[in-house]
Design a protein around this motif. Structure first.
Motif, short mmCIF file in Angstrom:
data_model
loop_
_atom_site.label_atom_id
_atom_site.label_comp_id
_atom_site.label_asym_id
_atom_site.label_seq_id
_atom_site.Cartn_x
_atom_site.Cartn_y
_atom_site.Cartn_z
N LEU A 180 -19.71 9.03 5.11
CA LEU A 180 -18.70 10.02 5.47
C LEU A 180 -18.38 10.93 4.29
O LEU A 180 -18.27 10.49 3.15
N ASP A 181 -18.23 12.21 4.57
CA ASP A 181 -17.82 13.18 3.56
C ASP A 181 -17.00 14.27 4.25
O ASP A 181 -17.54 15.21 4.80
N LEU A 182 -15.68 14.10 4.21
CA LEU A 182 -14.79 15.06 4.87
C LEU A 182 -14.49 16.26 3.99
O LEU A 182 -13.85 17.21 4.47
N GLY A 183 -14.92 16.22 2.74
CA GLY A 183 -14.63 17.33 1.83
C GLY A 183 -13.17 17.42 1.45
O GLY A 183 -12.69 18.48 1.03
N ARG A 184 -12.45 16.31 1.57
CA ARG A 184 -11.03 16.25 1.24
C ARG A 184 -10.75 14.97 0.47
O ARG A 184 -11.44 13.97 0.64
N ALA A 185 -9.72 14.99 -0.35
CA ALA A 185 -9.28 13.80 -1.07
C ALA A 185 -7.86 13.47 -0.64
O ALA A 185 -7.03 14.36 -0.40
N PHE A 186 -7.58 12.18 -0.56
CA PHE A 186 -6.33 11.68 -0.02
C PHE A 186 -5.55 10.90 -1.08
O PHE A 186 -6.10 10.50 -2.11
N ASP A 187 -4.26 10.68 -0.79
CA ASP A 187 -3.43 9.87 -1.68
C ASP A 187 -3.68 8.38 -1.49
O ASP A 187 -3.45 7.58 -2.39
N GLY A 188 -4.13 8.00 -0.29
CA GLY A 188 -4.40 6.60 0.01
C GLY A 188 -5.51 6.49 1.04
O GLY A 188 -5.72 7.40 1.85
N LEU A 189 -6.22 5.38 0.99
CA LEU A 189 -7.29 5.11 1.96
C LEU A 189 -7.18 3.65 2.36
O LEU A 189 -7.08 2.77 1.50
N PHE B 207 0.83 -1.21 0.00
CA PHE B 207 0.00 0.00 0.00
C PHE B 207 0.87 1.26 0.00
O PHE B 207 0.68 2.16 -0.83
N VAL B 208 1.82 1.31 0.91
CA VAL B 208 2.67 2.50 1.05
C VAL B 208 3.47 2.77 -0.22
O VAL B 208 3.75 3.93 -0.56
N ALA B 209 3.80 1.72 -0.95
CA ALA B 209 4.57 1.90 -2.19
C ALA B 209 3.83 2.76 -3.21
O ALA B 209 4.46 3.36 -4.09
N HIS B 210 2.52 2.86 -3.07
CA HIS B 210 1.72 3.66 -4.00
C HIS B 210 1.38 5.05 -3.44
O HIS B 210 0.69 5.82 -4.12
N VAL B 211 1.84 5.34 -2.24
CA VAL B 211 1.56 6.64 -1.60
C VAL B 211 2.87 7.41 -1.50
O VAL B 211 3.84 6.91 -0.93
N PRO B 212 2.95 8.62 -2.05
CA PRO B 212 4.22 9.35 -2.03
C PRO B 212 4.67 9.67 -0.60
O PRO B 212 3.84 9.78 0.31
N MET B 213 5.97 9.82 -0.40
CA MET B 213 6.49 10.23 0.89
C MET B 213 5.83 11.55 1.29
O MET B 213 5.74 12.48 0.49
N LEU C 28 -6.48 -4.50 -3.02
CA LEU C 28 -5.64 -3.32 -3.25
C LEU C 28 -6.03 -2.79 -4.62
O LEU C 28 -5.96 -3.52 -5.62
N ALA C 29 -6.46 -1.53 -4.68
CA ALA C 29 -6.98 -0.98 -5.94
C ALA C 29 -6.60 0.49 -6.07
O ALA C 29 -6.31 1.17 -5.09
N ARG C 30 -6.61 0.95 -7.32
CA ARG C 30 -6.29 2.35 -7.60
C ARG C 30 -7.48 3.01 -8.29
O ARG C 30 -8.08 2.45 -9.20
N LEU C 31 -7.81 4.24 -7.84
CA LEU C 31 -8.88 4.99 -8.48
C LEU C 31 -8.39 5.56 -9.80
O LEU C 31 -7.33 6.20 -9.86
N GLY C 32 -9.15 5.32 -10.86
CA GLY C 32 -8.76 5.78 -12.17
C GLY C 32 -8.76 7.31 -12.28
O GLY C 32 -9.42 8.00 -11.51
#
Length: 207
Positions: free
Chosen positions: A99-108, A37-43, A197-201
């Protein structure tokens, strides 16, 4: 009439300290998946942890790997432990359903959490996943491997779990715009977990 599925939040809220005491800190089973998972999320990337519990050991590992964590859990006691342990990160008492935090993340990540929801609530959760990820963001969650419900026991109290079929999880991921990167049913070499493990297009953020 309320049933075991309706009691999960109350159970974890009342017994947050007990759950924290019982939760193993050994990452033997989780680490290979967390590393994938972490490999797909930038430092320095932003990770949303749904059902973060007390932050041990999953959120701690993500933080140690240089990612910024926002954790959401319905148990105020568990979130309080997170805030004490990791004050530089964000911890929210909340229900992942709708849930709707009004934010988008690099990973979930939803590790051993979303399977406490009913099947209908799990079906609705894919929209929650998608709207909290940036295009190209990565999702990892655990599930059961057969359609159905089961009520187990933890410290003498009923604990609800449910699962869709693997075919339906795959269908709903694809319909929501996810590309499946890896999926193992009953990874018995690593604790018997079923992991997605999946990626959003890039072309669809979900509803």
């Amino acid at each position: 009439m309320a049933g075991p599925a309706d009691e999960v939040i109350d159970l974890y809220s009342r017994r947050a300290a007990d759950w924290d005491a019982d939760r193993g800190r050994d990452l033997t089973t989780e680490k290979p998946w967390l590393d994938a998972f972490v490999a797909h999320v930038p430092m320095g990337g932003q990770v949303l942890d749904l059902g973060c519990g007390s932050g041990e050991p999953v959120a701690r590992y993500l933080i140690e790997q240089g990612r910024a964590v926002t954790g959401v859990d319905s148990s105020a006691g568990a979130v309080s432990l997170c805030r004490e342990r990791f004050p530089d990160h964000d911890w929210i008492v909340g229900d992942m359903r709708g849930l709707d935090l009004g934010r988008a993340f690099d990973g979930l990540i939803a590790w051993h959490s979303s399977f406490h929801l009913t099947r209908d609530d799990q079906r609705a959760l894919f929209g929650v996943f998608a709207r909290h990820l940036r295009p190209g963001g990565v999702l990892m969650f655990t599930s059961g491997d057969q359609d159905g419900e089961i009520v187990g026991q933890w410290r003498g109290e009923p604990l609800f779990h449910a699962s869709l079929s693997s075919a339906e999880y795959r269908q709903r991921l694809e319909e929501t715009g996810f590309e499946i990167l890896d999926h193992v049913v009953g990874d018995y070499g690593r604790g018997g977990v079923t992991v997605w493990l999946a990626r959003l297009g890039d072309g669809r953020m979900g509803e």
